[in-house]
Design an enzyme around this catalytic site. Structure first.
Site, PDB file in Angstrom:
ATOM      1  N   ASP A   1       0.955  -1.276  -0.176  1.00 54.84           N
ATOM      2  CA  ASP A   1       0.227   0.022  -0.058  1.00 54.84           C
ATOM      3  C   ASP A   1       0.554   1.556  -0.526  1.00 54.84           C
ATOM      4  OD1 ASP A   1      -2.214   1.709  -0.509  1.00 54.84           O
ATOM      5  OD2 ASP A   1      -3.266   1.005   1.359  1.00 54.84           O
TER       6      ASP A   1
HETATM    7  C1  BGC Z   1      -5.002   2.875   0.326  1.00 51.00           C
HETATM    8  C2  BGC Z   1      -4.647   1.962  -0.818  1.00 51.00           C
HETATM    9  C3  BGC Z   1      -5.289   2.789  -2.161  1.00 51.00           C
HETATM   10  C4  BGC Z   1      -4.099   3.738  -2.467  1.00 51.00           C
HETATM   11  C5  BGC Z   1      -3.802   4.145  -3.096  1.00 51.00           C
HETATM   12  C6  BGC Z   1      -3.803   4.030   0.196  1.00 51.00           C
HETATM   13  O1  BGC Z   1      -3.731   4.982   0.848  1.00 51.00           O
HETATM   14  O2  BGC Z   1      -4.883   2.769   1.463  1.00 51.00           O
HETATM   15  O3  BGC Z   1      -6.550   1.403  -0.948  1.00 51.00           O
HETATM   16  O4  BGC Z   1      -5.454   1.680  -3.441  1.00 51.00           O
HETATM   17  O5  BGC Z   1      -4.062   4.477  -1.545  1.00 51.00           O
HETATM   18  O6  BGC Z   1      -4.840   5.470  -4.266  1.00 51.00           O
END
Ligand code: BGC
Length: 758
Positions: free
Chosen positions: A262
């Site tokens: 993530d």
């Molecule tokens: C989130 C993810 C997301 C990523 C990209 C993160 O903060 O937890 O679910 O896909 O950002 O936007």
């Protein structure tokens, strides 16, 4: 030589030509946000230098083509970029939020929705969705409950597989599909106190029996990617959990795609107090089995624009030199990333047709599907005196009241970035369209929705979106409140559209209460006091405390954040052009004090006091899991099993008769629940093991058949340290919610060959 062999050979040839820096680059994914020019400048230089393998947040076909040219034409090896995006519930055409999609209990619909989202995404040059989100969520304080399928592993697994099929299609790499990236592996939904990013402690039993099944189903459906979680279970952050990534995901489940972190969470291994520094973080993530680092910039410290810079994987060469990670592991990860690019055909066709993209994004069929999905997602929670459906011949005036009634942004919900606000049909617009010329429709917002005390970190991204709503005009609260009440008084029916703004759920949107924010309840009570019948349309991404709201409302329709055509769908439901048929994918608590509250709880030593565990409030839910009304009524009868005693590995066939006892067509989701009476562990009082959504014409009777395979009885036993099947007696219930009462039972014996039912 098979096609697969050829792809492996091409990947090997590329690998052999790459420097260690270029390899680390293939494993690095960067944010590319127009609003953050310092970062985009840095990232584009990295792309030219062959040190960036993937970008996220680009959704304009001209931009994806331009950036792709930098990689293909200007970098040394010309390896194309992989573009990822949060295609959570649509790209341009926005579908109901995932929790709403789950409330449709219609996996086939979920598949079509994500296939359509994939078509739009691919048209603009996006290759990969950071979706579906498969986190089981049992605490509605957690804002991200809106992104998943709710509390249940079986419903979650069915929705997971369907969405993976939708994104990817039958053949991996099809030109109108994208790679699915189930997330967040694993346990994120169990964050303590419902506080986003908080710590997680999961027993092996909960992990295996509740949190992992949707991921297993997604892998089985062929998901090409998995994203790890910000949180860690018992102190081991997801991005570096070798047991989960390598042993469970790859080893046990057979996952053969690539694993991404993530955002920023490799660097954050040090922030957690787990890794020593960036180099240690990079080495340990890679050793755990992580392939790609999603990098926010150098380090995220609360500043929405962190200093641009390489992520922790920028230190991989040093980590290899220091002997902290073998280059073999780097190669293995690069090979996985290259294989995805090869399978997608990006080396042959890295660009998109910019002219065609516009036509795909405005395909009327996509909007038609969005409307139908919103209709199937809505859950009718209450309908006293049959106030719904509204009768066009009896209702001459409708007051559409509330701050969300004409709020396109709340109609869409969180996790949309490439939407068209102007094309969004609000509930007010929908009611105007559907009511007919003879019905007077008027609107008053009544009260504002309060803003968040701590602003959403997504505010910056929101501002990027062209055509945002203009800043709110001055709002005279006293006058508006009175005007709304007067409007209700002079109308035949009041439709109140209340709930949560889009930024009140999703990431970093946890809540400490489940109240209707601001003065919405007060407005509802004042409107109800006029005596005009009230229909409450709830827009939200979680259950809210409706105890008082229900007293004031004849009908309640949970419409979630229903998407681009949401208001049209809601209006068609209100006027009975289509029957509601959604069912709750979670247990709806009475109050926040009950949270977490689930239907699949254990019996305890005192089942008879289960509803009285608090001395001042029932401990039963306000609405049970699986609950939802339709217009009309359904009766269940003749529950029969194929056998009363079976062997350990046998399946049992269940059939049941559904009859529409009303004079309207009905929508129903028949649900099958199972309970094991005794075994190596006490098992939940009931667990969902099958369901089917059907439409029944007036008077129609239909027999539904379910198979309950041995796998439905399998669970992880902590005592045995493995998955087991127990000898036991099993209860079966089939009905329209988790409180179904139609019952049968069968026995499972080690030495019994199936004995047919008498
Ligand atoms: C989130 C993810 C997301 C990523 C990209 C993160 O903060 O937890 O679910 O896909 O950002 O936007």
């Amino acid at each position: 030589m098979t096609n697969n062999d050829t792809l492996h050979q091409r990947a090997a040839a590329l690998l052999a030509a790459m420097t260690l820096q270029e390899k680390a680059g293939q494993l690095s994914q960067y944010f590319h946000l127009a609003a953050w020019p310092e970062q985009t400048e840095f990232v584009e230089a990295e792309v030219r230098a062959g040190r960036a393998g993937s970008l996220l947040f680009v959704a304009d076909p001209r931009a994806t083509n331009r950036l792709q040219r930098l990689a293909v034409e200007e970098s040394r090896l010309g390896i194309p970029l992989l573009f990822g995006f949060d295609v959570i519930h649509g790209l341009r055409t926005i579908f109901p939020v995932p929790l709403g999609l789950a409330a449709s209990w219609d996996p086939e619909l979920a598949e079509r929705v994500q296939a359509t989202a994939a078509r739009e995404a691919r048209a603009v040059g996006i290759h990969w969705a950071f979706a579906p989100m498969l986190d089981i969520a049992r605490d509605p304080r957690w804002g991200r409950i809106v992104e998943g399928a709710g509390e249940d592993p079986y419903l979650g697994a069915r929705m997971a597989a369907a969405q993976v099929r939708g994104f990817q299609g039958e053949v991996f790499g099809a030109p109108d599909r994208i790679v699915a990236g189930p997330k967040h592996f694993v346990g994120y939904g169990a964050a303590l106190g419902g506080r986003d990013y908080d710590e997680v402690h999961l027993s092996e039993s909960e992990l295996r029996n509740v949190y992992l099944p949707p991921f297993a189903a997604a892998v089985q459906a062929g998901a090409g990617n998995v994203m790890t979680s910000y949180v860690g279970i018992d102190g081991v952050p997801g991005a570096a959990d070798r047991r989960l990534i390598t042993d469970v995901l790859r080893g046990e489940f057979g996952f053969d795609g690539f694993v991404v972190s993530d955002a920023g969470s490799v660097i954050d291994l040090a922030t957690h107090g787990f890794a020593r520094d960036d180099r240690d973080a990079a080495a340990r993530a890679l050793r755990a089995g992580l392939d790609m680092e999603m990098s926010l910039g150098a380090r995220f410290s609360g500043d929405p624009r962190p200093t641009p810079g390489v992520g922790a994987f920028g230190t991989l060469a040093a980590a290899v030199a220091a002997g902290e990670v073998e280059e073999r592991l780097v190669d293995e990860a690069v090979r996985r990333v290259l294989l995805v690019k090869l399978r997608l055909g990006l080396f042959e066709q890295p660009y998109v047709d910019e002219a065609q993209a516009g036509a795909i994004l405005s395909d009327a069929g996509h909007r038609e599907l969005a409307r139908s999905a919103a209709e199937r997602a809505a859950v009718l929670l209450r309908n006293e005196g049959g106030v719904l459906p509204l009768d066009r011949s009896a209702v001459q005036s409708v007051a559409v009241i509330g701050p969300l009634a004409d709020d396109p942004r709340a109609t869409l919900g969180p996790w949309v970035f490439a939407h068209d606000l102007g094309a969004t049909v609000t509930v007010l617009a929908g009611v105007r369209r559907v009511a007919g010329a003879a019905v007077r429709v008027a609107h008053a917002p009544g009260v504002p929705v309060p803003t968040r005390r701590f602003p959403s970190p997504f505010a910056m991204l929101e501002q990027l979106q062209p055509g945002q709503a203009p800043p709110a005009a001055p709002f005279d609260e006293g006058a508006e409140f009175a005007r709304a009440v007067e409007l209700a008084r002079s109308s035949d029916v009041a439709v109140l559209v209340l709930g949560e703004a889009a930024d009140m759920n999703g990431e970093a949107a946890s809540r400490s209460t489940l109240d209707l924010p601001g003065r919405q309840l007060e407005l509802l009570a004042a409107v109800a006091a006029t005596g005009t019948p009230v229909v409450l349309v709830l827009l939200s991404g979680r259950p809210l405390d409706l105890r008082r709201a229900a007293e004031h409302s004849a009908a309640i329709l949970a419409a979630w954040h229903p998407g681009t055509e949401g208001g049209w769908a809601v209006a068609r439901l209100l006027f009975g052009d289509v029957a509601p048929g959604g069912k709750l994918p979670f247990t709806w608590p009475r109050s926040i004090g009950q949270v977490p509250l689930i239907y699949a709880h254990l019996n305890s030593h005192q089942p008879h006091t289960a509803s009285m565990r608090y001395w001042e409030e029932e401990s039963t839910p306000l609405y049970p899991f699986g609950f939802g009304l339709t217009y009309g009524a359904v009766a269940y009868a003749n529950l029969t099993l194929s056998a009363t005693a079976i062997g350990l590995d046998d399946a049992v066939q269940v059939s049941v008769e559904l009859r529409n006892t009303s004079s309207r067509a009905v929508e129903e989701v028949a649900q099958l629940y199972l309970h094991q009476r005794h075994g190596r562990a006490a098992r939940p009082v009931r667990e969902l093991k099958g369901f089917a959504r059907v439409t029944l014409e007036p008077g129609e009777t239909r027999t539904l058949a379910f198979e309950v395979p041995a796998a439905a009885r399998r669970y992880w036993s902590v005592a045995a340290g493995t998955y087991v099947l127990d000898e036991s007696t099993f209860d079966v219930w089939v009905g329209g919610s988790s409180t179904a009462s139609l019952h049968a039972e069968f026995a499972v014996r080690l030495d019994t060959t199936a004995r047919p039912a008498e």
